[in-house]
Design an enzyme around this catalytic site. Structure first.
Site, PDB file in Angstrom:
ATOM      1  N   ASP A  48       0.850  -1.203   0.000  1.00 28.24           N
ATOM      2  CA  ASP A  48       0.000   0.000   0.000  1.00 28.24           C
ATOM      3  C   ASP A  48       0.884   1.251   0.000  1.00 28.24           C
ATOM      4  O   ASP A  48       0.391   2.371  -0.076  1.00 28.24           O
ATOM      5  CB  ASP A  48      -1.011  -0.012   1.153  1.00 28.24           C
ATOM      6  CG  ASP A  48      -0.360   0.081   2.520  1.00 28.24           C
ATOM      7  OD1 ASP A  48       0.877  -0.066   2.616  1.00 28.24           O
ATOM      8  OD2 ASP A  48      -1.100   0.282   3.519  1.00 28.24           O
ATOM      9  N   GLU A 119      -0.631  -5.539   8.819  1.00 30.54           N
ATOM     10  CA  GLU A 119       0.254  -4.921   9.812  1.00 30.54           C
ATOM     11  C   GLU A 119      -0.293  -5.162  11.223  1.00 30.54           C
ATOM     12  O   GLU A 119      -1.505  -5.137  11.425  1.00 30.54           O
ATOM     13  CB  GLU A 119       0.340  -3.401   9.565  1.00 30.54           C
ATOM     14  CG  GLU A 119       0.929  -3.046   8.217  1.00 30.54           C
ATOM     15  CD  GLU A 119       1.064  -1.527   8.011  1.00 30.54           C
ATOM     16  OE1 GLU A 119       0.825  -0.759   8.960  1.00 30.54           O
ATOM     17  OE2 GLU A 119       1.420  -1.138   6.883  1.00 30.54           O
ATOM     18  N   GLU A 186      10.108  -4.545   9.779  1.00 29.23           N
ATOM     19  CA  GLU A 186      10.513  -3.274   9.172  1.00 29.23           C
ATOM     20  C   GLU A 186      11.131  -2.374  10.243  1.00 29.23           C
ATOM     21  O   GLU A 186      10.492  -2.066  11.254  1.00 29.23           O
ATOM     22  CB  GLU A 186       9.293  -2.574   8.539  1.00 29.23           C
ATOM     23  CG  GLU A 186       9.681  -1.218   7.931  1.00 29.23           C
ATOM     24  CD  GLU A 186       8.562  -0.575   7.127  1.00 29.23           C
ATOM     25  OE1 GLU A 186       7.495  -1.189   6.926  1.00 29.23           O
ATOM     26  OE2 GLU A 186       8.768   0.582   6.699  1.00 29.23           O
TER      27      GLU A 186
HETATM   28  O1  KIV Z   1       3.392  -0.992   1.610  1.00 28.84           O
HETATM   29  C1  KIV Z   1       4.540  -1.459   1.599  1.00 28.84           C
HETATM   30  O2  KIV Z   1       5.292  -1.377   0.618  1.00 28.84           O
HETATM   31  C2  KIV Z   1       4.979  -2.114   2.805  1.00 28.84           C
HETATM   32  C3  KIV Z   1       6.454  -2.124   3.031  1.00 28.84           C
HETATM   33  C4  KIV Z   1       6.840  -0.808   3.621  1.00 28.84           C
HETATM   34  C5  KIV Z   1       6.853  -3.225   3.881  1.00 28.84           C
HETATM   35  O3  KIV Z   1       4.192  -2.537   3.588  1.00 28.84           O
END
Ligand code: KIV
Length: 291
Positions: A48, A119, A186
């Protein structure tokens, strides 16, 4: 087109078992997916983060399922054999387990994804378990979780003190227990990443969390100078595509203005006899109109 066999969950687990590093990149469009497939990237995340890198928002929060599905479909067309992960956008899984399962299912049914990512730690364990029980592989994401940047104090390293680091270590175990097939860490300190990787039985992927993991992820736009607002410290720049494109566009503007573009190879011409016929046809029809 690459002749690679489809990357599946057993492929990933086999690499993990053998201690072979897993490669992962973000991707949001067909031509980039084509290149990543050619380069044998194993896991592709339609993140996202496209809200920032592609759509120009200041955060990932405005991204919708429709945005994600459209981009995931394009990436799948360019990368038919990669393990494709759809990143669940803000408020598409937080409200309830049922919402989470429905939206995870859309990534699989509408964009031919292989998995989804969400997440959060223990507070998302029931969403993780629900998605996995519905037969959808789900990746966890701990440490800096951009959808919660406001409550985390911005885009900064997480788990710097012992209590917060312990919480991340515990959360990783809880997500694994809930059925996560892999976890992305992350921006957590390298030793915390190392500890989680040692304890886990599933692949742990590092984004800015050091080398002691089962694989690495980078944001594609950071790797190639394509995100103008900032460059995170953890991003290695492998080439400056942004500069190449800017120079090319400047040259185009200059050439159109000084009339050196286009040249004959850039247009299509008409033979003299056909042009003569055209003139005659127009003349005849205009004479008829005058009668
Ligand atoms: O949205 C994304 O690219 C992610 C990365 C920051 C891990 O979730």
């Amino acid at each position: 087109m690459s002749d690679r066999k489809k990357i599946t969950l057993p492929t990933l687990y086999e690499k993990h078992q053998k201690g072979e590093p897993i490669t992962m990149l973000t991707c949001y469009d067909y031509p980039t997916a084509f290149l990543q497939e050619e380069a044998d990237v194993e896991m592709i995340l339609v993140g996202d983060s496209l809200g920032m890198t592609i759509l120009g928002y200041e955060s990932t929060l405005p991204v919708t399922m429709e945005d994600m599905i459209r981009h995931a479909q394009a990436v799948r067309r360019g990368a038919p054999t990669a393990w494709l992960i759809g990143d669940m956008p803000y408020m598409t899984y937080q409200p309830s387990v049922e919402t989470a399962i429905r939206n995870a299912g859309r990534f699989m049914a509408e964009a031919a994804c292989d998995a989804v990512k969400l997440e959060g730690g223990r507070e998302m364990a029931d969403r993780m378990a629900g998605i996995v029980a519905a037969g959808i592989p789900c990746m966890g994401h701990l440490g800096l979780t951009p959808q919660s940047a406001s409550s985390l104090g911005g885009f900064r390293v997480q788990g710097r003190d012992a209590a917060r680091a312990a919480r991340i270590v515990e959360d990783a175990a809880i997500l694994e227990e809930a059925g996560a097939y892999s976890i992305l860490l992350e921006m957590v300190p390298d030793r915390v990443c190392h500890m989680i990787t040692d304890r886990a039985n599933i692949p742990i992927i590092s984004l800015g969390s050091g080398p002691d993991s089962d694989g690495q992820l980078l944001i594609f736009h950071d790797m190639f100078g394509l995100y103008p607002r900032f460059k995170p410290k953890m991003a290695k720049v492998y080439g400056n595509a942004g500069e190449v494109i800017l120079n090319g566009v400047r040259k185009y503007v200059e050439e159109v203005q000084n009339r050196s573009f286009p040249q004959p190879e850039n247009w299509f011409s008409m033979k003299d006899d056909v042009y003569g016929e055209l003139l005659k046809y127009l003349e005849d029809t205009s004479t008829k109109d005058d009668d």
